[in-house]
Design a protein around this motif. Structure first.
Motif, mmCIF file in Angstrom:
data_model
loop_
_atom_site.group_PDB
_atom_site.id
_atom_site.type_symbol
_atom_site.label_atom_id
_atom_site.label_comp_id
_atom_site.label_asym_id
_atom_site.label_seq_id
_atom_site.Cartn_x
_atom_site.Cartn_y
_atom_site.Cartn_z
ATOM 1 N N ARG A 283 0.816 -1.221 0.000
ATOM 2 C CA ARG A 283 0.000 0.000 0.000
ATOM 3 C C ARG A 283 0.849 1.272 0.000
ATOM 4 O O ARG A 283 0.346 2.349 -0.320
ATOM 5 C CB ARG A 283 -0.942 0.009 1.207
ATOM 6 C CG ARG A 283 -0.208 0.024 2.545
ATOM 7 C CD ARG A 283 -1.152 -0.002 3.731
ATOM 8 N NE ARG A 283 -0.424 -0.060 4.984
ATOM 9 C CZ ARG A 283 0.143 0.977 5.579
ATOM 10 N NH1 ARG A 283 0.066 2.181 5.025
ATOM 11 N NH2 ARG A 283 0.790 0.843 6.720
ATOM 12 N N ASP B 276 3.904 3.800 -1.313
ATOM 13 C CA ASP B 276 4.477 4.073 -2.627
ATOM 14 C C ASP B 276 5.902 3.531 -2.710
ATOM 15 O O ASP B 276 6.530 3.183 -1.705
ATOM 16 C CB ASP B 276 4.423 5.574 -2.957
ATOM 17 C CG ASP B 276 5.212 6.444 -1.993
ATOM 18 O OD1 ASP B 276 6.418 6.176 -1.793
ATOM 19 O OD2 ASP B 276 4.636 7.400 -1.439
ATOM 20 N N THR C 255 8.285 5.060 -11.415
ATOM 21 C CA THR C 255 7.285 4.411 -10.562
ATOM 22 C C THR C 255 7.309 4.931 -9.136
ATOM 23 O O THR C 255 6.579 4.428 -8.281
ATOM 24 C CB THR C 255 7.520 2.890 -10.515
ATOM 25 O OG1 THR C 255 8.742 2.620 -9.775
ATOM 26 C CG2 THR C 255 7.623 2.298 -11.918
ATOM 27 N N GLN D 256 3.999 5.479 -7.352
ATOM 28 C CA GLN D 256 2.995 4.427 -7.452
ATOM 29 C C GLN D 256 3.003 3.553 -6.202
ATOM 30 O O GLN D 256 4.050 3.374 -5.560
ATOM 31 C CB GLN D 256 3.271 3.516 -8.652
ATOM 32 C CG GLN D 256 2.987 4.131 -9.996
ATOM 33 C CD GLN D 256 3.252 3.129 -11.111
ATOM 34 O OE1 GLN D 256 3.974 3.425 -12.067
ATOM 35 N NE2 GLN D 256 2.673 1.944 -10.993
ATOM 36 N N THR E 182 1.109 -2.206 -7.150
ATOM 37 C CA THR E 182 0.622 -2.094 -8.525
ATOM 38 C C THR E 182 1.686 -2.458 -9.550
ATOM 39 O O THR E 182 1.392 -2.507 -10.746
ATOM 40 C CB THR E 182 0.125 -0.656 -8.819
ATOM 41 O OG1 THR E 182 1.252 0.253 -8.791
ATOM 42 C CG2 THR E 182 -0.914 -0.222 -7.798
#
Length: 278
Positions: A92, A94, A137, A140, A144
């Motif tokens: 969860r 980043d 990324t 993100q 994911t």
């Protein structure tokens, strides 16, 4: 030097690692091969002190790490970074925060509780992600990303520890051949450029031959082979895998990643001096 001396680990009546003695020189890239249950993961977990040896000793740089406790043990686990097959990220959070978690053993408890990271630490984390080709990324959620991307995040997190040794427990076992190659190229680049000792468990012979200076074969908890890639002939493979030399299935011992030229990773400019100053 990393010295493993007569190390044994028992789980009840089962002996997972049986009287293993190894000297691993600084800067070596070592591949550990063998069937499932051969003792490879148990050996790495003892080196990192995730589990303790039942007998024997492990030392590094003159210090007996197998007896460390408290702050000294945390210091060793900072110096001896561990990369896992299942990545061990916080899905969860980043990507940037996951990488910054590699600094926890360098910081005060208060800063860790408050999750306060300095500008320099954030720059260092971005540089590590850039080096591994996944800086885009950073914001993100880690959950994911693809498996190959998550493993590169785990490597970046390990670099944030400023380790002296990197242990990788089957780092490519769950990856497709292309992502496996990217991850192995990254580990070898770190080994060559930073001069870090890398010890990695591998499930394919061609990967070990292509990337490692030294290969250790385990069977039944014992070391049954220790030599260079050129020494790993069919007879040696048969000792490691417990089969007749002519009956070892090709799909067990090879993948398609070895024939390609290793990818070259580029540092993000400030990365190397930033690490040198930590």
């Amino acid at each position: 030097m990393l010295k493993i001396t007569n190390v044994t680990r028992r789980f009840g009546r089962n002996t997972a690692v049986d009287s293993v003695t190894l000297d691993i020189e600084p800067g070596q890239m070592v591949g550990v091969i063998g069937r499932s249950g051969a003792g490879k993961s148990t050996l790495l977990r003892m080196i990192n002190r995730l589990i303790d040896p039942s007998e024997g000793s492990i030392s590094f740089g003159g210090a007996t790490v197998s007896t460390l406790r408290g702050a000294q043990l945390r210091g060793w686990q900072r110096d001896c970074a561990m990369i896992f097959q299942q990545f061990n990220l916080v899905p969860r959070l980043d990507v940037l925060t996951n990488v910054l978690l590699g600094r926890l053993n360098h910081r005060s408890t208060i800063l860790n509780l408050l999750s306060i990271f300095s500008r320099d630490e954030r720059i260092l984390a971005i540089n590590a992600l850039e080096r591994l080709g996944i800086a885009q990324t950073a914001l993100q959620a880690a959950g994911t990303l693809s498996g190959g991307q998550q493993q590169r995040v785990a490597i970046a997190r390990a670099l944030m520890q400023q380790p002296k040794v990197i242990l990788a427990d089957e780092p490519i076992a769950s990856l497709d051949p292309l992502n496996a190659k990217i991850v192995m190229d990254a580990l070898r680049d770190i080994n060559r450029r930073e001069g870090l000792t890398v010890v990695t468990n591998l499930h394919t012979l061609d990967t070990a031959r292509s990337y490692c200076d030294r290969i250790i074969g385990m069977s039944g908890g014992k070391v049954v082979f220790d030599g260079g890639p050129e020494d790993l002939d069919r007879e040696a493979v048969a000792r490691v895998y417990g089969a007749d030399a002519d009956d070892i299935p090709e799909e067990i011992t090879s993948t398609s990643i070895a024939s390609e030229k290793p990818r070259k990773f580029q540092s993000a400019g400030p990365l190397e001096p930033a690490f040198a100053g930590l």
